[in-house]
Design an enzyme around this catalytic site. Structure first.
Site, mmCIF file in Angstrom:
data_model
loop_
_atom_site.group_PDB
_atom_site.id
_atom_site.type_symbol
_atom_site.label_atom_id
_atom_site.label_comp_id
_atom_site.label_asym_id
_atom_site.label_seq_id
_atom_site.Cartn_x
_atom_site.Cartn_y
_atom_site.Cartn_z
ATOM 1 N N ALA A 117 0.858 -1.182 0.000
ATOM 2 C CA ALA A 117 0.000 0.000 0.000
ATOM 3 C C ALA A 117 0.891 1.228 0.000
ATOM 4 O O ALA A 117 2.095 1.132 0.244
ATOM 5 C CB ALA A 117 -0.894 0.019 1.243
ATOM 6 N N HIS B 294 11.227 -7.945 11.071
ATOM 7 C CA HIS B 294 12.280 -6.929 11.051
ATOM 8 C C HIS B 294 13.425 -7.395 10.153
ATOM 9 O O HIS B 294 14.595 -7.213 10.480
ATOM 10 C CB HIS B 294 12.799 -6.669 12.465
ATOM 11 C CG HIS B 294 11.862 -5.891 13.328
ATOM 12 N ND1 HIS B 294 12.145 -5.554 14.637
ATOM 13 C CD2 HIS B 294 10.640 -5.371 13.079
ATOM 14 C CE1 HIS B 294 11.138 -4.872 15.156
ATOM 15 N NE2 HIS B 294 10.213 -4.748 14.227
ATOM 16 N N HIS C 289 13.367 -0.194 17.405
ATOM 17 C CA HIS C 289 12.485 -0.669 16.349
ATOM 18 C C HIS C 289 12.822 0.010 15.035
ATOM 19 O O HIS C 289 13.321 1.128 14.986
ATOM 20 C CB HIS C 289 11.011 -0.436 16.721
ATOM 21 C CG HIS C 289 10.494 -1.449 17.695
ATOM 22 N ND1 HIS C 289 10.908 -1.477 19.009
ATOM 23 C CD2 HIS C 289 9.633 -2.487 17.558
ATOM 24 C CE1 HIS C 289 10.298 -2.477 19.636
ATOM 25 N NE2 HIS C 289 9.527 -3.096 18.772
#
Length: 595
Positions: free
Chosen positions: A115, A529, A572
């Site tokens: 997207a 990840h 992160h």
């Protein structure tokens, strides 16, 4: 994660928000020639598009396989753990890994966003910066000058628009922050959603176990317990993905174009033989892509650069289909560059993620608590720390030989051993480096992503080789034991009921390390990840891009996404990827003398 796991098991409330968004239209269809073509409209691609289109005389085109999903409630909702609502829908590439020996022979679902905004429309909205010493290792041990904590610091601030927690969230919810660590005027909105008093209970328990409270990890020191910030647009209470942050505000720019398509390959100017004879780097002249509506193949020419921002799965695959990398992996690909970096698609590694869950005696929980605890190797291993560090050192050569053999020696055992020794230093010789919620952040296990067909429509083979290095499984088991010890410690055990996962049949009371390891291998899921498949490393260490993020052997092809990160990091990916994209935009502007 510890708190996430517990609360997720006992709370099923989901709220869906509906609203109407009015956004200016993007520029009309682009000309056949564009200055800079960006492959992929995800986390980094849209950040690049925003910053590069600030220059009025540069034309920018982004080619993205997905659509604008700005009104899709599975994207906008902040319920649950964010992006999980979009899993297994049309905004998910729905990848699957190769069979994983280290996962009891399972094939694992691998979710990636399809997207505008890429995987930022599916992630958990977590924003935690990495440990500073890990980033500094990129510059020192891994020989990437200019890529250290200090160099990236202004880009963290530039990308961020931080909304401080409310007084109630500070006094009763455990939220805290250091104002100097945060930007106020960037595109990415950050906010702490937490209310309630559960944080104090968790904090007191960790402190009783010797783990301190960390007021704000975003200054580069992660050890401790803290409440993290989330990427949320505060006024509407919706997900702040890369599209909402970087694209929507600039959709009226006449030099920025969004095209829908699946990029199949990069097109090269001239002949390979001529490039070899003249010792010139090969030049990309454009890209070939497939229109998803008609199936027709189209070409877009790039007068200055082609930038790959398609992610750790697609970027190496597009390079291989374009003839860049190990020739074994690009059957029938046309016009290969003469200088083929063999590390394309190698060095792929992710983090295995397990969950421990309990029932609770507290009926007031209404959702997910964004808590995390980072621990050092010393915290985790205690008296065993010195002996384990020495044992790991002695095993590194064998691990490196095994990893090299798995890559058909595309990257040498000597090079992998060097990388492993760098990681060993980060794990065992720094005071504040190992982070652990319930996934190990710095695994040794690594694998590959490669194409298996000349057909661009065939998915790449994703083989992270999870837990192929035995130590990773052992460490994950030790983390599990600490997590279990936490939930059985005062004062948090006052609200803990029965253990749900793992069951006592899977892992009995006082389980052995082997029993923990067996359950871990049978039950872990990907952490999504994945990185390293076009690593920013010297060529001799298996690198694919140089510190300017230019692909070796090419003059004008860059990679700007998670695939260039040379090591796993604590924290992160969202935080580091926005900073990398911001810095990469400046590198491109400097190359072409624009600002």
């Amino acid at each position: 994660m510890v708190a996430k796991s517990a609360i997720l098991a006992i709370s099923g409330a989901i709220t869906i928000f509906f609203w109407i968004i009015l956004i200016p239209a993007l520029a009309t269809a682009p000309p056949t020639h564009i200055d800079i073509v960006i492959i992929g409209g995800g986390t980094t691609g849209l950040a690049l598009a925003n910053r590069l289109s600030e220059v009025p005389n540069l034309t920018i085109a982004v080619i993205e396989a997905g659509n604008d999903e700005g009104s899709n409630p599975n994207v906008t909702s902040v319920a649950g753990f964010g992006g999980g609502l979009g899993f297994n829908t049309h905004i998910d590439w729905l990848y699957e890994t190769a069979e994983q020996t280290g996962a009891a022979g399972r094939r694992l679902q691998y979710h990636q966003g399809r997207a505008w905004g890429g995987t930022s429309v599916l992630n958990g909205m977590t924003y935690i910066r990495p440990q500073a010493t890990q980033i500094n290792a990129w510059s020192t041990s891994l020989q990437n000058p200019g890529w250290d904590w200090e160099s990236l610091w202004p880009y963290y601030l530039k990308s961020e628009s931080f909304t401080p927690p409310t007084p109630a969230q500070i006094t009763s919810g455990g939220a805290s922050y250091n104002s100097a660590y945060h930007g106020r005027n960037g595109p990415v909105n950050k906010y702490g959603l937490l209310n309630g008093t559960f944080a104090s209970l968790v904090n007191d328990t960790w402190q009783a176990l010797g783990v301190p409270f960390n007021a704000d990890p975003n200054g580069g020191e992660l050890r401790g317990f803290f409440v993290w910030s989330q990427t949320v647009e505060v006024q509407q209470n919706v997900r702040e993905d890369a599209c909402r942050a970087y694209l929507y505000p600039v959709r009226g720019r006449g030099n920025l174009f969004m095209l829908r398509g699946r990029v199949d390959r990069i097109l090269w100017a001239g002949k390979e033989e001529e490039a070899v004879r003249t010792e010139r780097k090969i030049v990309a002249e454009g890209v070939q892509y497939t229109d998803p509506e008609t199936g027709s193949i189209k070409t877009l020419f790039a007068d200055k650069e082609v930038i790959l921002s398609a992610g750790s799965v697609r970027s190496p695959a597009i390079l291989e289909l374009s003839g860049v990398g190990n020739p074994e992996y690009y059957p029938q690909a046309p016009q290969h560059p003469h200088n083929k970096p063999p590390g394309v698609g190698e060095n792929a590694f992710d983090q295995p993620n397990n969950f421990i869950t309990y029932t609770t005696t507290n009926t007031s929980f209404t959702g997910l608590a964004p808590y995390v605890t980072y621990m050092t190797a010393q915290d985790l291993l205690g008296p065993e720390f010195p002996s384990i560090a020495a044992r790991i050192t002695s095993q590194i050569p064998a691990w490196a030989r095994a990893a090299a053999a798995a890559s058909n020696n595309a990257v040498s055992a000597e090079s992998i051993e060097y990388l492993f020794r760098t990681q060993h230093f980060l794990l065992f010789n720094e005071d504040r480096n190992v982070g652990s919620t319930f996934f190990i952040l710095l695994p040794f296990s690594r694998g590959s992503v490669h194409v298996s067909s000349a057909d661009p429509g065939v998915y790449p083979v994703i083989d992270p080789r999870y837990l192929s290095v035995e130590w990773d499984a052992i460490l994950q088991g030790k983390v599990a034991e600490v997590v279990q010890r936490f939930w059985n410690a005062d004062p948090v055990r006052s609200i803990v009921g029965e253990q749900i996962q793992p069951s006592l049949e899977d892992v009995p009371t006082n389980a052995t390390g082997e029993e923990w390891e067996g359950w871990i291998r049978r039950s872990f899921a990907p952490n999504h990840h994945l990185l390293g498949t076009a690593a920013m490393l010297p060529r001799e260490l298996g690198g694919v891009v140089n510190p300017q993020l230019l692909v070796y052997g090419t003059d004008n092809v860059r990679v700007v996404d998670a695939s260039v990160l040379p090591t796993q990091v604590s924290g992160h990916l969202t935080s580091i990827l926005y900073a990398v994209a911001e810095r990469a935009a400046d590198l491109v502007k400097q190359r072409w003398g624009v600002s």
